[in-house]
Design a protein around this motif. Structure first.
Motif, PDB file in Angstrom:
ATOM      1  N   TYR A   1       0.802  -1.228   0.000  1.00  0.00           N
ATOM      2  CA  TYR A   1       0.000   0.000   0.000  1.00  0.00           C
ATOM      3  C   TYR A   1       0.832   1.275   0.000  1.00  0.00           C
ATOM      4  O   TYR A   1       0.281   2.370  -0.008  1.00  0.00           O
ATOM      5  N   LEU A   2       2.152   1.154  -0.010  1.00  0.00           N
ATOM      6  CA  LEU A   2       3.012   2.335   0.072  1.00  0.00           C
ATOM      7  C   LEU A   2       2.785   3.292  -1.093  1.00  0.00           C
ATOM      8  O   LEU A   2       2.779   4.507  -0.910  1.00  0.00           O
ATOM      9  N   SER A   3       2.526   2.773  -2.285  1.00  0.00           N
ATOM     10  CA  SER A   3       2.325   3.644  -3.450  1.00  0.00           C
ATOM     11  C   SER A   3       1.034   4.457  -3.344  1.00  0.00           C
ATOM     12  O   SER A   3       0.896   5.485  -4.001  1.00  0.00           O
ATOM     13  N   GLN A   4       0.093   4.014  -2.509  1.00  0.00           N
ATOM     14  CA  GLN A   4      -1.173   4.729  -2.339  1.00  0.00           C
ATOM     15  C   GLN A   4      -1.123   5.738  -1.196  1.00  0.00           C
ATOM     16  O   GLN A   4      -2.086   6.453  -0.952  1.00  0.00           O
ATOM     17  N   CYS A   5       0.003   5.788  -0.494  1.00  0.00           N
ATOM     18  CA  CYS A   5       0.146   6.679   0.661  1.00  0.00           C
ATOM     19  C   CYS A   5       0.837   7.971   0.246  1.00  0.00           C
ATOM     20  O   CYS A   5       1.584   8.022  -0.723  1.00  0.00           O
ATOM     21  N   GLN A   6       0.590   9.001   1.023  1.00  0.00           N
ATOM     22  CA  GLN A   6       1.247  10.289   0.810  1.00  0.00           C
ATOM     23  C   GLN A   6       2.230  10.489   1.954  1.00  0.00           C
ATOM     24  O   GLN A   6       1.889  10.303   3.123  1.00  0.00           O
ATOM     25  N   ILE A   7       3.459  10.863   1.616  1.00  0.00           N
ATOM     26  CA  ILE A   7       4.495  11.076   2.629  1.00  0.00           C
ATOM     27  C   ILE A   7       4.712  12.566   2.791  1.00  0.00           C
ATOM     28  O   ILE A   7       4.984  13.270   1.816  1.00  0.00           O
ATOM     29  N   LEU A   8       4.586  13.046   4.023  1.00  0.00           N
ATOM     30  CA  LEU A   8       4.738  14.470   4.322  1.00  0.00           C
ATOM     31  C   LEU A   8       6.082  14.725   4.986  1.00  0.00           C
ATOM     32  O   LEU A   8       6.274  14.412   6.155  1.00  0.00           O
ATOM     33  N   HIS A   9       7.036  15.243   4.217  1.00  0.00           N
ATOM     34  CA  HIS A   9       8.361  15.631   4.724  1.00  0.00           C
ATOM     35  C   HIS A   9       9.071  14.491   5.448  1.00  0.00           C
ATOM     36  O   HIS A   9       9.865  14.738   6.355  1.00  0.00           O
ATOM     37  N   PHE A  10       8.772  13.266   5.092  1.00  0.00           N
ATOM     38  CA  PHE A  10       9.337  12.079   5.738  1.00  0.00           C
ATOM     39  C   PHE A  10       9.131  12.104   7.248  1.00  0.00           C
ATOM     40  O   PHE A  10       9.894  11.514   7.999  1.00  0.00           O
ATOM     41  N   GLU A  11       8.096  12.786   7.703  1.00  0.00           N
ATOM     42  CA  GLU A  11       7.749  12.814   9.120  1.00  0.00           C
ATOM     43  C   GLU A  11       6.426  12.109   9.378  1.00  0.00           C
ATOM     44  O   GLU A  11       6.211  11.566  10.455  1.00  0.00           O
ATOM     45  N   GLN A  12       5.538  12.155   8.392  1.00  0.00           N
ATOM     46  CA  GLN A  12       4.226  11.528   8.527  1.00  0.00           C
ATOM     47  C   GLN A  12       3.861  10.838   7.217  1.00  0.00           C
ATOM     48  O   GLN A  12       4.282  11.256   6.145  1.00  0.00           O
ATOM     49  N   LEU A  13       3.052   9.802   7.348  1.00  0.00           N
ATOM     50  CA  LEU A  13       2.566   9.070   6.197  1.00  0.00           C
ATOM     51  C   LEU A  13       1.045   9.058   6.277  1.00  0.00           C
ATOM     52  O   LEU A  13       0.492   8.725   7.322  1.00  0.00           O
ATOM     53  N   VAL A  14       0.374   9.450   5.205  1.00  0.00           N
ATOM     54  CA  VAL A  14      -1.084   9.484   5.177  1.00  0.00           C
ATOM     55  C   VAL A  14      -1.570   8.263   4.404  1.00  0.00           C
ATOM     56  O   VAL A  14      -1.243   8.083   3.232  1.00  0.00           O
ATOM     57  N   LEU A  15      -2.340   7.409   5.076  1.00  0.00           N
ATOM     58  CA  LEU A  15      -2.892   6.210   4.460  1.00  0.00           C
ATOM     59  C   LEU A  15      -4.034   6.574   3.513  1.00  0.00           C
ATOM     60  O   LEU A  15      -4.593   7.664   3.617  1.00  0.00           O
TER      61      LEU A  15
END
Length: 135
Positions: free
Chosen positions: A97-111
């Motif tokens: 599911y990593l490709s469907q997630c959004q990464i914010l500044h490598f601090e948070q990951l949005v599912l």
């Protein structure tokens, strides 16, 4: 010791991520049971696992949540070899599911569901390397 709980049922490669080690498609996890009474689970149904004290909450792709009485570290020992990555002491993510997630500044990951997972400072470099190897 954990291997006695871990039954290999069906061998299949995760085609979305060629860099991920081949993984079992359907496995038996200790103390795991869905609302429908299933004890076997297709790994692609598991989006992430979250620690809650000595319990683990599985979040499935259909929105179902399953709580088990084992700690996240017990499941991490089984699932990190099967295409999951530890993002934080409280979170384990399925690389499927990593490709469907959004990464914010490598601090948070949005599912995909909108839930936000924290990325531990020491796990950020691991996540970066994983992303590079999957491209």
């Amino acid at each position: 010791r954990d291997k006695k709980y871990f039954k290999h049922i069906h061998h299949e490669r995760m085609s979305n991520f060629p860099g991920v080690i081949p993984t079992e498609s359907v496995i038996h996890l200790p103390r795991f049971q869905t609302k429908a009474g299933e004890h076997l689970i297709d790994l692609r149904r598991i989006v992430c696992l979250n620690a809650q004290l000595n319990y683990t909450m599985f979040q499935l792709n259909d929105g179902e949540r399953v709580v088990t009485s084992h700690s996240l570290s017990r499941y991490a020992a089984l699932l990190e070899k099967q295409g999951f990555i530890r993002l934080h002491k409280s979170h384990l993510l399925n690389l499927y599911y990593l490709s469907q997630c959004q990464i914010l500044h490598f601090e948070q990951l949005v599912l995909p569901s909108g839930q936000i997972l924290e990325i531990a400072r020491r796990k950020r470099s691991v996540l970066r390397r994983t992303l590079k190897s999957l491209k």
